[in-house]
Design an enzyme around this catalytic site. Sequence first.
Site, PDB file in Angstrom:
ATOM      1  CG  LEU A  80      -1.316  -1.280   1.857  1.00  0.00           C
ATOM      2  CD1 LEU A  80      -2.220  -1.297   3.175  1.00  0.00           C
ATOM      3  CD2 LEU A  80      -2.378  -1.911   0.845  1.00  0.00           C
ATOM      4  CG  ASP A  81       4.493   2.389  -1.534  1.00  0.00           C
ATOM      5  OD1 ASP A  81       4.682   2.818  -0.577  1.00  0.00           O
ATOM      6  OD2 ASP A  81       5.183   1.991  -2.315  1.00  0.00           O
ATOM      7  N   GLY A  82       1.641   5.329  -1.146  1.00  0.00           N
ATOM      8  CA  GLY A  82       1.180   6.678  -1.813  1.00  0.00           C
ATOM      9  C   GLY A  82       0.210   7.423  -0.839  1.00  0.00           C
TER      10      GLY A  82
END
Length: 304
Positions: A80-82
């Site tokens: 889960l990036d960003g």
Amino acid sequence: MLSLLSSLPSLLFLFSVPCLFMTSYVCFPLLLPKLLGLIRIKAARNDHGDNEERCDERTYVVREEELQRERMPSHVALILDGNRRWAKRAGLLTSQGHEAGAKRLTEIAELCFEMGIHTVSAFAFSTENWGRDKVEVNCLMSLLQHYLSSNINDFQRKEIRISVIGNKTKIPKSLIQVINEIEEATKGYKNKHLILAIDYSGRFDLTHACKSIVKKSKEGLIREEDVDETLIQRELLTSCTDFPSPDLLIRTSGEQRISNFFLWQLAYTELFFSPVLWPDFDKGKLIEALASYQRRERRFGVQA
Ligand SMILES: *[C@@H]1O[C@H](CO)[C@@H](O)[C@H](O)[C@H]1NC(C)=O
């Protein structure tokens, strides 16, 4: 050749005419940005033409009905990036980005379960994340605690099993308490399994497995000839699910790395990298990732 040489002075003269009326100071600033602008427009056009992914996005809109239910992955892993970038872009606080990310995780996990996916694992907090700003780390820990304790009834109602994997020695006591409580309350559920990796790293998982094998060997429970891939797999933290090897890994926000998430487990996993920031990763994007997965031919290392 001779005529070319003789025309050179006149050519030079022609080129210098526009500059004759201006000092070089004026001439250059006028020309250079224009020139750079043109180059940039050209580059952008090329980008658009060459970028397959973008083309794909525009022309290949998949509907849920087009997905083949019998070819769904059993285990989808998520990096889960960003969240932070999403918050910054929206002019919000970092914590609000993480909050939006947590909400999105529940939604995507539930969609996966509805589509027949058995296990969803999420890299919620990596060992490297301890290196972040102390306020943000504390905030993330209390957010995780809040996320688990406020969803416990919902997870029970929807029969979702929750497991938390990682190095639990540094996690605050109050969060550990909630983790134990939720794992106990949901451990009987069979078909929907959400695994949260907190203070997890692939290398930690393997180190932990080695330690456990050495310990069991000292106790006489394991002999050298017993050590094989099956035994190692059983010692990894993903042994909590029936599907320890993800079929599909999705990483958002354009990063194309494994970043010390599952290492052993990803040996034959299909990788899907999305440019979208995690809080914006909606149902349509999930369907796109699943469609991409279903279009691939999986060989598990066997040559066709
Ligand atoms: C787990 O975390 C503790 C505290 O940070 C650390 O001392 C220990 O080495 C870690 N365990 C492993 C197997 O990496």
